[in-house]
Design a protein around this motif. Structure first.
Motif, PDB file in Angstrom:
ATOM      1  N   LEU A 116       0.838  -1.211   0.000  1.00 20.35           N
ATOM      2  CA  LEU A 116       0.000   0.000   0.000  1.00 20.35           C
ATOM      3  C   LEU A 116       0.870   1.257   0.000  1.00 20.35           C
ATOM      4  O   LEU A 116       0.612   2.207  -0.732  1.00 20.35           O
ATOM      5  CB  LEU A 116      -0.895   0.009   1.238  1.00 20.35           C
ATOM      6  CG  LEU A 116      -2.159  -0.833   1.175  1.00 20.35           C
ATOM      7  CD1 LEU A 116      -2.945  -0.685   2.464  1.00 20.35           C
ATOM      8  CD2 LEU A 116      -3.029  -0.394   0.009  1.00 20.35           C
ATOM      9  N   TYR A 117       1.914   1.227   0.819  1.00 22.61           N
ATOM     10  CA  TYR A 117       2.837   2.370   0.939  1.00 22.61           C
ATOM     11  C   TYR A 117       3.476   2.661  -0.416  1.00 22.61           C
ATOM     12  O   TYR A 117       3.523   3.806  -0.869  1.00 22.61           O
ATOM     13  CB  TYR A 117       3.912   2.012   1.970  1.00 22.61           C
ATOM     14  CG  TYR A 117       4.727   3.177   2.457  1.00 22.61           C
ATOM     15  CD1 TYR A 117       4.273   3.951   3.512  1.00 22.61           C
ATOM     16  CD2 TYR A 117       5.944   3.494   1.879  1.00 22.61           C
ATOM     17  CE1 TYR A 117       5.017   5.016   3.969  1.00 22.61           C
ATOM     18  CE2 TYR A 117       6.692   4.552   2.328  1.00 22.61           C
ATOM     19  CZ  TYR A 117       6.232   5.311   3.366  1.00 22.61           C
ATOM     20  OH  TYR A 117       6.968   6.370   3.817  1.00 22.61           O
ATOM     21  N   GLY A 118       3.944   1.597  -1.061  1.00 17.37           N
ATOM     22  CA  GLY A 118       4.584   1.751  -2.370  1.00 17.37           C
ATOM     23  C   GLY A 118       3.599   2.206  -3.430  1.00 17.37           C
ATOM     24  O   GLY A 118       3.918   3.060  -4.254  1.00 17.37           O
ATOM     25  N   LEU A 119       2.387   1.656  -3.379  1.00 14.50           N
ATOM     26  CA  LEU A 119       1.373   2.022  -4.365  1.00 14.50           C
ATOM     27  C   LEU A 119       1.056   3.511  -4.304  1.00 14.50           C
ATOM     28  O   LEU A 119       0.957   4.179  -5.315  1.00 14.50           O
ATOM     29  CB  LEU A 119       0.085   1.237  -4.107  1.00 14.50           C
ATOM     30  CG  LEU A 119      -0.025  -0.149  -4.724  1.00 14.50           C
ATOM     31  CD1 LEU A 119      -1.321  -0.795  -4.305  1.00 14.50           C
ATOM     32  CD2 LEU A 119       0.031  -0.059  -6.238  1.00 14.50           C
ATOM     33  N   PHE A 120       0.940   4.020  -3.090  1.00 13.14           N
ATOM     34  CA  PHE A 120       0.603   5.431  -2.936  1.00 13.14           C
ATOM     35  C   PHE A 120       1.767   6.336  -3.355  1.00 13.14           C
ATOM     36  O   PHE A 120       1.561   7.465  -3.770  1.00 13.14           O
ATOM     37  CB  PHE A 120       0.213   5.746  -1.495  1.00 13.14           C
ATOM     38  CG  PHE A 120      -1.190   5.316  -1.174  1.00 13.14           C
ATOM     39  CD1 PHE A 120      -2.244   5.755  -1.940  1.00 13.14           C
ATOM     40  CD2 PHE A 120      -1.451   4.463  -0.123  1.00 13.14           C
ATOM     41  CE1 PHE A 120      -3.544   5.363  -1.656  1.00 13.14           C
ATOM     42  CE2 PHE A 120      -2.744   4.064   0.169  1.00 13.14           C
ATOM     43  CZ  PHE A 120      -3.787   4.511  -0.594  1.00 13.14           C
ATOM     44  N   HIS A 121       2.997   5.831  -3.201  1.00 16.56           N
ATOM     45  CA  HIS A 121       4.152   6.684  -3.476  1.00 16.56           C
ATOM     46  C   HIS A 121       4.582   6.686  -4.924  1.00 16.56           C
ATOM     47  O   HIS A 121       5.132   7.662  -5.391  1.00 16.56           O
ATOM     48  CB  HIS A 121       5.342   6.255  -2.611  1.00 16.56           C
ATOM     49  CG  HIS A 121       5.371   6.984  -1.327  1.00 16.56           C
ATOM     50  ND1 HIS A 121       4.866   6.444  -0.176  1.00 16.56           N
ATOM     51  CD2 HIS A 121       5.793   8.226  -1.022  1.00 16.56           C
ATOM     52  CE1 HIS A 121       5.000   7.330   0.780  1.00 16.56           C
ATOM     53  NE2 HIS A 121       5.553   8.407   0.301  1.00 16.56           N
ATOM     54  N   PRO A 126      -4.143   5.361  -9.344  1.00 20.17           N
ATOM     55  CA  PRO A 126      -5.315   5.016 -10.182  1.00 20.17           C
ATOM     56  C   PRO A 126      -5.596   3.520 -10.184  1.00 20.17           C
ATOM     57  O   PRO A 126      -6.760   3.108 -10.144  1.00 20.17           O
ATOM     58  CB  PRO A 126      -4.907   5.497 -11.573  1.00 20.17           C
ATOM     59  CG  PRO A 126      -3.923   6.565 -11.351  1.00 20.17           C
ATOM     60  CD  PRO A 126      -3.196   6.192 -10.110  1.00 20.17           C
ATOM     61  N   LEU A 127      -4.518   2.714 -10.198  1.00 13.06           N
ATOM     62  CA  LEU A 127      -4.701   1.250 -10.170  1.00 13.06           C
ATOM     63  C   LEU A 127      -5.362   0.825  -8.864  1.00 13.06           C
ATOM     64  O   LEU A 127      -6.260  -0.014  -8.846  1.00 13.06           O
ATOM     65  CB  LEU A 127      -3.349   0.538 -10.290  1.00 13.06           C
ATOM     66  CG  LEU A 127      -2.704   0.488 -11.664  1.00 13.06           C
ATOM     67  CD1 LEU A 127      -1.425  -0.314 -11.599  1.00 13.06           C
ATOM     68  CD2 LEU A 127      -3.656  -0.157 -12.657  1.00 13.06           C
ATOM     69  N   PHE A 128      -4.892   1.443  -7.779  1.00 15.25           N
ATOM     70  CA  PHE A 128      -5.433   1.107  -6.468  1.00 15.25           C
ATOM     71  C   PHE A 128      -6.910   1.506  -6.385  1.00 15.25           C
ATOM     72  O   PHE A 128      -7.748   0.761  -5.873  1.00 15.25           O
ATOM     73  CB  PHE A 128      -4.612   1.819  -5.384  1.00 15.25           C
ATOM     74  CG  PHE A 128      -5.108   1.546  -4.005  1.00 15.25           C
ATOM     75  CD1 PHE A 128      -4.910   0.306  -3.421  1.00 15.25           C
ATOM     76  CD2 PHE A 128      -5.787   2.519  -3.287  1.00 15.25           C
ATOM     77  CE1 PHE A 128      -5.375   0.041  -2.152  1.00 15.25           C
ATOM     78  CE2 PHE A 128      -6.254   2.268  -2.022  1.00 15.25           C
ATOM     79  CZ  PHE A 128      -6.044   1.022  -1.461  1.00 15.25           C
ATOM     80  N   THR A 129      -7.208   2.689  -6.923  1.00 12.04           N
ATOM     81  CA  THR A 129      -8.596   3.159  -6.915  1.00 12.04           C
ATOM     82  C   THR A 129      -9.478   2.210  -7.731  1.00 12.04           C
ATOM     83  O   THR A 129     -10.604   1.894  -7.333  1.00 12.04           O
ATOM     84  CB  THR A 129      -8.685   4.583  -7.515  1.00 12.04           C
ATOM     85  OG1 THR A 129      -7.579   5.320  -7.060  1.00 12.04           O
ATOM     86  CG2 THR A 129      -9.952   5.287  -7.124  1.00 12.04           C
ATOM     87  N   SER A 130      -8.913   1.755  -8.837  1.00  9.92           N
ATOM     88  CA  SER A 130      -9.653   0.808  -9.677  1.00  9.92           C
ATOM     89  C   SER A 130      -9.947  -0.476  -8.904  1.00  9.92           C
ATOM     90  O   SER A 130     -11.048  -1.044  -8.996  1.00  9.92           O
ATOM     91  CB  SER A 130      -8.831   0.530 -10.930  1.00  9.92           C
ATOM     92  OG  SER A 130      -9.115  -0.710 -11.445  1.00  9.92           O
TER      93      SER A 130
END
Lengths: 156, 297
Positions: A116-121, A126-130
């Motif tokens: 999660l930390y890496g995804l946000f940084h 957008p992928l996470f939101t999807s």
């Protein structure tokens, strides 16, 4: 005595803060210890005494971390609060208190946190939101598909 | 007797809430409400900018002070061991320093004519000199590196007269700039951080560009005047544009040119730094110097 016991109950919070500040100065072979290092006390207290590490203290820990590292304020607080919910669901499986199991669960917990930390940084939000949308819309789509499935079963 | 005691027929048990919840159950019950309240309060604070800025600054002050207190004993212990080592090897170090001093004296003698020549040329070409600007030496507190951000915390701040965006150097070259200044602690944004942009120029081809950090150890040159003129191994210095860094400060060397990407290897290794220098230069003075320099050109 009451005051002393309430003072002692803040120790879990300070154990996390000290671990974090110590992690700021440490690296092994040029690789940082920090993003996952201070999760050790957080996980420990969330598993064994969650009432000693309440949600507001996780917010405090997250704000201190954000200030030290230079994140947007509240970013890590949110992640830690989400991880507290995660620990809530992990906890019943660890009821046997077998150390290898608890250790393995920490591996999964910290891995999830770091993803999660890496995804946000790295700007893959957008992928996470999807992913969030997909999970949220799953019941609706599954219900429609279920209806189609039952109808097909009658005719096929 | 039984007639008087069991006068009611026992009713079947209904699933009701647990009247004696455990600590864990109480924590779980309060979790969602607390989460929503915190999200609401945090969201309000985050989107009301003036309050957020004040909160962020004050929090930085508090955390910076606490971090400084926390780090102090570790620094003292390290200093003690370093002093002990120096004391044990005093004789060897003295001999080494003496030899180095002799070598530097010889080097200085050969540099005197060059210095004189340089001063005359600077005077004739009206090129600005930054020697009159002082610098402050500050101790590096810690390097909180999380794999994404490249920062240093230094043990100096507004109390020593530091201001935001002042250049941070070591003798090898530029380290970065002050990104946040508290009363006692400040944060240095390193030049390889993803949010760092420094106006630079190449020394041989004279091309102006922007040095953009990308989180890796080797930052990239972007917005280059003519990319074909840049050579491998060429030195990169600050161009002076932008008003933060004076021109001519060494940054690094062109390390690799491939697929239109130019990677720069900084002179500073960023690891194991104990002290840094902060260039004391205000923006007005800088623009004055820059205009003098441009007039000279």
């Amino acid at each position: 005595m009451n005051f002393l016991s309430s003072l002692l109950k803040t120790l879990p919070f300070f154990s996390v803060v000290f671990m974090m500040m110590g992690g700021c100065m440490l690296s092994i072979g040029g690789y940082p210890l920090l993003p996952a290092f201070f999760l050790i006390p957080i996980y420990y207290w969330l598993v064994f005494r969650p009432d000693w590490l309440p949600l507001w203290s996780l917010v405090g820990v997250g704000l201190i971390y954000d200030t030290l590292v230079g994140n947007e304020m509240g970013f890590d607080s949110l992640l830690l609060m989400l991880s507290a919910f995660l620990a809530l669901y992990i906890r019943p499986f660890l009821i046997s208190y077998r150390f290898p199991l608890i250790w393995a669960a920490f591996g999964i917990y910290s891995f999830g946190y770091l993803i999660l930390y890496g995804l946000f940084h790295t700007g893959i939000s957008p992928l996470f939101t999807s992913w969030v949308y997909a999970v949220a819309l799953y019941p609706l789509v599954a219900r429609i598909l279920n209806h189609i499935h039952l109808m097909l079963q009658v005719y096929v | 007797m039984a007639l008087f005691i069991r006068h009611k027929k026992p009713v079947p048990l209904k699933p009701t809430a647990n009247p004696y919840p455990s600590r864990f159950q109480r924590w779980r019950q309060s979790l969602s409400i607390t989460f929503i309240l915190i999200l609401f309060a945090g969201g309000t604070l985050r989107f009301y900018r003036p309050l957020y800025d004040i909160f962020q600054q004050e929090f930085f002050e508090g955390v910076g002070w606490a971090h400084r207190v926390f780090v102090h004993p570790f620094h003292q212990t390290r200093a003690f061991f370093k002093d002990t080592y120096t004391f044990i090897h005093l004789k060897e170090e003295h001999a080494w320093l003496k030899a180095e001093n002799e070598a530097l004296k010889w080097k200085l003698q050969s540099l005197f004519p060059l210095q004189h020549e340089n001063a005359i040329l600077r005077q004739r070409l009206k090129i600005a000199s930054f020697e009159k600007y002082g610098h402050l030496t500050a101790r590096v507190l810690s390097e909180p590196y999380d794999g994404f951000h490249h920062f240093f915390l230094i043990a100096s701040g507004q109390k020593e007269g530091l201001e935001k965006n002042q250049a941070v150097l070591v003798p090898e070259g530029v380290v970065g700039r002050l990104e946040k200044v508290g009363r006692y602690v400040s944060r240095v944004l390193l030049l390889n951080d993803a949010s760092s942009r420094i106006p630079v120029m190449t020394t041989i081809s004279g091309q102006k560009a922007i040095l953009a950090g990308d989180g890796s150890f080797l930052p990239t040159l972007v917005y280059i005047g003519d990319i074909r003129k840049i050579q491998q191994g060429e030195d990169i210095v600050t161009s002076g544009l932008g008003g933060i860094f004076p021109p001519g400060l060494p940054i690094g060397r062109v390390d690799d040119i491939s697929n239109g990407k130019i990677k720069v290897r900084p002179h500073v290794s960023f690891q194991g730094l104990e002290w840094v220098h902060i260039l004391r230069m205000n923006a007005e003075g800088f623009f004055e110097e820059l205009s003098t320099a441009l007039e000279g050109e």
